[in-house]
Design an enzyme around this catalytic site. Sequence first.
Site, mmCIF file in Angstrom:
data_model
loop_
_atom_site.group_PDB
_atom_site.id
_atom_site.type_symbol
_atom_site.label_atom_id
_atom_site.label_comp_id
_atom_site.label_asym_id
_atom_site.label_seq_id
_atom_site.Cartn_x
_atom_site.Cartn_y
_atom_site.Cartn_z
ATOM 1 N N ARG A 123 27.045 45.693 48.069
ATOM 2 C CA ARG A 123 27.370 45.948 46.664
ATOM 3 C C ARG A 123 26.186 46.557 45.950
ATOM 4 O O ARG A 123 25.024 46.234 46.266
ATOM 5 C CB ARG A 123 27.793 44.652 45.968
ATOM 6 C CG ARG A 123 29.158 44.219 46.460
ATOM 7 C CD ARG A 123 29.727 43.062 45.699
ATOM 8 N NE ARG A 123 30.822 42.476 46.477
ATOM 9 C CZ ARG A 123 31.440 41.355 46.204
ATOM 10 N NH1 ARG A 123 31.089 40.670 45.119
ATOM 11 N NH2 ARG A 123 32.413 40.901 46.952
ATOM 12 N N VAL A 176 46.134 38.360 45.835
ATOM 13 C CA VAL A 176 46.805 37.079 46.072
ATOM 14 C C VAL A 176 47.550 36.638 44.814
ATOM 15 O O VAL A 176 47.171 36.994 43.694
ATOM 16 C CB VAL A 176 45.807 35.972 46.499
ATOM 17 C CG1 VAL A 176 45.375 36.146 47.943
ATOM 18 C CG2 VAL A 176 44.615 35.918 45.565
ATOM 19 N N GLN A 213 30.298 38.108 54.629
ATOM 20 C CA GLN A 213 31.468 37.338 54.218
ATOM 21 C C GLN A 213 32.282 36.986 55.449
ATOM 22 O O GLN A 213 32.162 37.618 56.506
ATOM 23 C CB GLN A 213 32.379 38.175 53.300
ATOM 24 C CG GLN A 213 31.928 38.261 51.859
ATOM 25 C CD GLN A 213 33.010 38.864 50.966
ATOM 26 O OE1 GLN A 213 33.969 39.474 51.451
ATOM 27 N NE2 GLN A 213 32.862 38.686 49.673
ATOM 28 N N ALA A 227 45.376 33.917 52.264
ATOM 29 C CA ALA A 227 44.117 34.594 52.603
ATOM 30 C C ALA A 227 42.990 33.861 51.899
ATOM 31 O O ALA A 227 43.209 33.174 50.898
ATOM 32 C CB ALA A 227 44.161 36.053 52.157
ATOM 33 N N TRP A 256 33.884 44.730 41.796
ATOM 34 C CA TRP A 256 32.994 45.045 42.908
ATOM 35 C C TRP A 256 32.174 46.282 42.590
ATOM 36 O O TRP A 256 32.732 47.354 42.354
ATOM 37 C CB TRP A 256 33.828 45.283 44.181
ATOM 38 C CG TRP A 256 34.545 44.037 44.596
ATOM 39 C CD1 TRP A 256 34.048 43.051 45.372
ATOM 40 C CD2 TRP A 256 35.886 43.649 44.257
ATOM 41 N NE1 TRP A 256 34.997 42.060 45.531
ATOM 42 C CE2 TRP A 256 36.129 42.403 44.863
ATOM 43 C CE3 TRP A 256 36.912 44.226 43.486
ATOM 44 C CZ2 TRP A 256 37.342 41.716 44.738
ATOM 45 C CZ3 TRP A 256 38.114 43.557 43.355
ATOM 46 C CH2 TRP A 256 38.318 42.311 43.976
ATOM 47 N N HIS A 292 33.729 43.939 50.485
ATOM 48 C CA HIS A 292 34.135 42.618 50.975
ATOM 49 C C HIS A 292 34.776 42.806 52.356
ATOM 50 O O HIS A 292 34.943 43.941 52.819
ATOM 51 C CB HIS A 292 35.089 41.916 49.999
ATOM 52 C CG HIS A 292 36.235 42.771 49.496
ATOM 53 N ND1 HIS A 292 37.146 42.334 48.561
ATOM 54 C CD2 HIS A 292 36.641 44.029 49.812
ATOM 55 C CE1 HIS A 292 38.031 43.277 48.321
ATOM 56 N NE2 HIS A 292 37.752 44.304 49.062
HETATM 57 N N1 DAH Z 1 37.255 39.421 48.695
HETATM 58 C C1 DAH Z 1 36.935 38.475 47.654
HETATM 59 C C2 DAH Z 1 35.558 38.781 47.105
HETATM 60 O O1 DAH Z 1 34.819 39.476 47.709
HETATM 61 C C3 DAH Z 1 36.978 37.063 48.191
HETATM 62 C C4 DAH Z 1 38.384 36.597 48.372
HETATM 63 C C5 DAH Z 1 39.020 35.931 47.362
HETATM 64 C C6 DAH Z 1 39.070 36.877 49.524
HETATM 65 C C7 DAH Z 1 40.324 35.481 47.492
HETATM 66 C C8 DAH Z 1 40.389 36.451 49.687
HETATM 67 C C9 DAH Z 1 40.984 35.744 48.656
HETATM 68 O O2 DAH Z 1 41.098 36.673 50.772
HETATM 69 O O3 DAH Z 1 42.269 35.326 48.804
HETATM 70 O O4 DAH Z 1 35.226 38.310 46.053
#
Ligand code: DAH
Length: 357
Positions: free
Chosen positions: A214, A271, A228, A325, A167, A188
């Site tokens: 970003r 995760v 998002q 998630a 990020w 995010h």
């Molecule tokens: N936060 C991640 C992003 O910005 C997206 C994401 C991926 C969120 C996997 C999640 C997850 O909760 O399990 O790229």
Amino acid sequence: MSSRSEAPSSSDAPSEGLIETLRASALAELGEASDGGELDEWRVRYLGRKGQLTSILRSLASLPVEERRTVGAAANQLRTALEEQLQARTDELRNALSTAAEQLDVTLPGRRGHRGGLHPVTQTIRDITDAFAAMGFQTVEGPEVELERYNFDALNIPADHPARDLWDTMWVESPDGEDRSDMLLRTHTSPMQARVMEKTDPPVRVVVPGRCYRYEATDATHEWCFHQIEGLAVDEGISFADMKGTLYEFARRIFGSERKVRFRVDFFPFVEPGAEMAIDCFKCNGGGCNLCKQTGWIEILGAGMVHPKVLEGVGYDSEKYTGFAFGMGVERIAMLRHGIDDVRLFAAGDLRFLSQF
Ligand code: DAH
């Protein structure tokens, strides 16, 4: 005081000169009459029983015979002329009115007032959160200026861990110009995972729409500010199968009931296991086209089972509770659904684009 409504006094013996003066003023006034009421007043003034011309005709009798003949002829001629002119002016005004009436077509539909509408990103957020609401997910929102702790640490992304490079972060300065190295514009919506769990005991089922930022050069698929939707479900006994079932249902509700989904392994620090979900291309039904880049599949979100470290970080017992998630880009979903080819259109504020939705 105007003399025009006064009959000539008896001392004004009728003459051809007087008749010509009367003709001039009568015709001038007739030209100014602009409706039926004014025409009628004019008629009374000149041709009525006590009208100016009428009284001239009446007083002809007092003239010597010779004059009576010539003046009488002139007065009669004027009466005919005034009557004709009155008729002509009446017709003229009537025509003007009926033309105006014809121009107003009362059967035409009325002009519509300008109506506002929801921005396509807002519409997409509502459709998605509605789809999850139907499955028991509550919608919550969080801060756009976020603490490093929630944006990174609580998501198992410690300082100096290479995963932070996923990020490109915009860090925040305090008003005195000092670097606030612990504050940033959230990269995010995932930081709300820890914020929600800190405040709530399981079961947790939330979706979190919101803006993210970003440090990024913009092009047709990248914006420095975008939206998002994060999702989180934690309870006793939640499995990977629950995650697949929930996201499959979401895909069918948003992209059509005939959709198929595909999960592939992916990495996100918060995760384990992590996955990326794709849907079969709704344009070619999986056959391969320009939208799916000939692959038949379109990636739409990242997901996974919540990492035990994330659960423990907020004081949840990771032996007892499990969860999943997911996170998706709203603009990307809106672009797919509406066939939009440039993400920068969403924030350009151009009504020619926005009013199509
Ligand atoms: N936060 C991640 C992003 O910005 C997206 C994401 C991926 C969120 C996997 C999640 C997850 O909760 O399990 O790229």
